[in-house]
Write an enzyme that holds these catalytic residues in place. Structure first.
Site, PDB file in Angstrom:
ATOM      1  CB  ILE A 188     -13.879  -2.442   2.693  1.00 21.42           C
ATOM      2  CG1 ILE A 188     -14.882  -2.454   1.541  1.00 21.42           C
ATOM      3  CG2 ILE A 188     -13.326  -1.036   2.908  1.00 21.42           C
ATOM      4  CD1 ILE A 188     -16.151  -1.678   1.824  1.00 21.42           C
ATOM      5  N   GLY A 189     -10.565  -2.872   3.336  1.00 25.58           N
ATOM      6  CA  GLY A 189      -9.540  -2.815   4.379  1.00 25.58           C
ATOM      7  C   GLY A 189      -9.579  -1.499   5.137  1.00 25.58           C
ATOM      8  N   GLY A 192      -5.296  -4.980   7.322  1.00 28.99           N
ATOM      9  CA  GLY A 192      -6.320  -3.961   7.517  1.00 28.99           C
ATOM     10  C   GLY A 192      -7.349  -4.272   8.588  1.00 28.99           C
ATOM     11  CB  THR A 215      -0.860  -0.042   1.278  1.00 37.19           C
ATOM     12  OG1 THR A 215      -1.769  -1.115   1.140  1.00 37.19           O
ATOM     13  CG2 THR A 215      -1.611   1.249   1.518  1.00 37.19           C
ATOM     14  CB  THR A 222       0.987  -0.038   4.931  1.00 38.75           C
ATOM     15  OG1 THR A 222       1.055  -1.246   4.161  1.00 38.75           O
ATOM     16  CG2 THR A 222       2.331   0.183   5.608  1.00 38.75           C
ATOM     17  N   GLY A 223      -0.758  -2.450   6.377  1.00 36.31           N
ATOM     18  CA  GLY A 223      -0.675  -3.709   7.134  1.00 36.31           C
ATOM     19  C   GLY A 223      -1.969  -4.490   7.024  1.00 36.31           C
TER      20      GLY A 223
HETATM   21  N1  ASP Z   1      -3.817  -2.161   4.750  1.00 39.87           N
HETATM   22  C1  ASP Z   1      -4.141  -2.686   3.450  1.00 39.87           C
HETATM   23  C2  ASP Z   1      -5.446  -3.434   3.536  1.00 39.87           C
HETATM   24  O1  ASP Z   1      -5.660  -4.142   4.494  1.00 39.87           O
HETATM   25  C3  ASP Z   1      -3.103  -3.607   2.895  1.00 39.87           C
HETATM   26  C4  ASP Z   1      -1.704  -3.050   2.853  1.00 39.87           C
HETATM   27  O2  ASP Z   1      -1.351  -2.198   3.640  1.00 39.87           O
HETATM   28  O3  ASP Z   1      -0.953  -3.460   1.960  1.00 39.87           O
HETATM   29  O4  ASP Z   1      -6.219  -3.330   2.635  1.00 39.87           O
END
Ligand code: ASP
Length: 338
Positions: A232-233, A257, A203, A254-255
Site C-alpha cells: 500500500i502506497g 509512496g 498517479t 504523487t511519487g
Molecule cells: N505515490 C504512488 C504510490 O506510491 C505512486 C505514484 O505516485 O505514481 O503508490
C-alpha cells in the site's frame, strides 16, 4: 463596539469556532488543480503525439471538473469528475492504465477527503473496480469506516452499485512491457549491487475549491510498477498522499509512496499553513524540497489554499499538471519543469 463585544464573548465561549467552516470571504470563486503523475518526464523522452495526448486528457479532466464548479456543484463532485476522466484514460497510472504488481496483477488504491467535515474515504488493493475514486467516496459517504481493503472493499462495492469490471480490463500492453523492463533492470541492478534508477509515476489527483468555500482532495493510483502484492502506497493514506481541510488547504501527491507516508506530506503542508501561516507555495516547497528530499523521496504535490491559491511543487524532471480558476477558466496544462 457592541458587535465586537458580542463577537469576542462568542469567541471566548467557543461558539464562533463551532460554526460551520463553509462560505467565507471568497464566496463564489472556484479553483481546480489536477495532476497525472510526476517523474523523469523530459522533452527528449516525449514524442509530439504523446505530449498532445496528455495535454488533451488533462484538459478534458479539468473541463469536467469546471462544469461542476461553474454550475455551483461541490468540490467533492468536481474532484470525482476530474479523477474519473483520468482513471478512464490508459495514459495514467490509475484505473484503466494502472501499473502491474510483481506477479502481473493490477491492485488499485484511492482516497478522497472533504475539507468541510474532515470526512474521508479510502480503498486499497482492489482488482475489479473500474473507478476506484467512486468506491473511496462511497466508503466515505455510506459506511462508518475510513478505509476498506481488498475483498472487503470489493464486497462493499458490489453492495453499493459501484461499477465492477473483469481484472483483464486493466491489462494494457504498455504497462505490461514496463513491468518486464523494470524486472529486467532490477535483476541487472542486483547483479551490479546497484539501485534501480529513474522512476516515472502516473498517479492522478485533483483538489478543488467550490463556490461555497469548501475544499476537497482526491487521489487514485495503481501504485508502483513491480510492487509486492498487498503493498500500500501513500495515495490512499489520509495525511500522506491525500488531505483536505477548509481551514488550510487540500493536497494530492504523487511519487515514491513509502517516503510520502514517512514524511506525512499532505497533512504537513496543511499544518504549516494552519500553525505557521506559510503560504501554500511556501508550505509545499518546504515539505517537498526539504523534508521529502532529505529523506530520499521523489515526486511532487498539487495544493490548493482556502483562498483559491494554487501551488505545485516537485523534485522530479516533470509533473503532468493543470489548473483553472473562476477568473482564468481556460485549462492551463503543463508537463515539464520549465
Ligand atoms: N505515490 C504512488 C504510490 O506510491 C505512486 C505514484 O505516485 O505514481 O503508490
Amino acid at each position: 463596539m457592541f458587535c465586537r463585544h458580542i463577537l469576542v464573548s462568542l469567541g471566548v465561549l467557543g461558539v464562533i469556532s463551532a460554526l460551520p467552516q463553509a462560505a467565507s470571504a471568497q464566496d463564489h470563486i472556484y479553483s481546480l488543480v489536477i495532476h497525472g503523475g510526476a517523474g523523469t518526464i523530459t522533452r527528449d523522452s516525449m514524442t509530439d503525439e504523446t505530449e498532445a495526448a496528455y495535454r488533451v486528457a488533462l484538459s478534458d479532466a479539468l473541463m469536467k471538473g469546471r462544469a461542476v464548479l461553474e454550475s455551483g456543484g461541490t468540490a467533492l463532485d468536481a474532484v470525482t469528475a476530474s479523477i474519473m476522466v483520468m482513471e478512464d484514460s490508459d495514459l495514467f497510472n490509475a484505473g484503466k492504465g494502472a501499473v502491474f504488481t510483481h506477479d502481473g496483477r493490477n491492485e488499485l488504491d484511492a482516497a478522497i477527503m472533504d475539507g468541510r467535515t474532515l470526512n474521508a474515504g479510502a480503498i486499497t488493493g482492489v482488482t475489479r473496480v473500474r473507478n476506484p475514486i467512486t468506491l473511496a467516496r462511497a466508503v466515505m459517504e455510506q459506511s462508518r469506516h475510513v478505509m476498506l481493503a481488498r475483498e472487503g472493499a470489493e464486497a462493499f462495492a458490489r453492495d453499493h452499485d459501484i461499477t465492477l469490471v473483469s481484472p483483464t480490463y486493466f491489462y494494457t500492453e504498455r504497462r505490461y512491457q514496463q513491468l518486464l523492463a523494470v524486472q529486467k533492470k532490477d535483476k541487472e541492478a542486483l547483479l551490479l549491487l546497484d539501485a534501480p534508477g529513474d522512476h516515472e509515476f502516473g498517479t492522478v489527483g485533483a483538489v478543488a475549491l467550490d463556490k461555497d468555500g469548501n475544499i476537497a482532495a482526491g487521489t487514485s493510483t495503481g501504485g508502483l510498477t513491480n510492487k509486492m502484492w498487498g503493498r500500500i502506497g501513500d495515495s490512499p493514506i489520509i495525511g500522506a498522499g491525500t488531505y483536505a481541510n477548509n481551514k488550510s488547504c487540500g493536497v494530492s501527491a504523487t511519487g515514491t509512496g513509502e517516503y510520502f507516508i514517512r514524511a506525512t506530506v499532505a497533512r504537513e503542508i496543511c499544518a504549516l499553513m494552519e500553525y505557521k501561516s506559510y503560504s501554500v507555495q511556501q508550505a509545499a516547497d518546504q515539505v517537498i524540497h526539504q523534508n521529502l528530499t532529505r529523506l530520499g523521496g521523489d515526486g511532487g504535490v498539487i495544493a490548493l489554499a482556502h483562498d483559491g491559491a494554487i501551488a505545485y511543487s516537485f523534485n522530479t524532471e516533470g509533473m503532468y499538471r493543470g489548473q483553472l480558476t473562476s477568473t482564468h477558466p481556460e485549462p492551463k496544462v503543463e508537463i515539464y519543469k520549465d
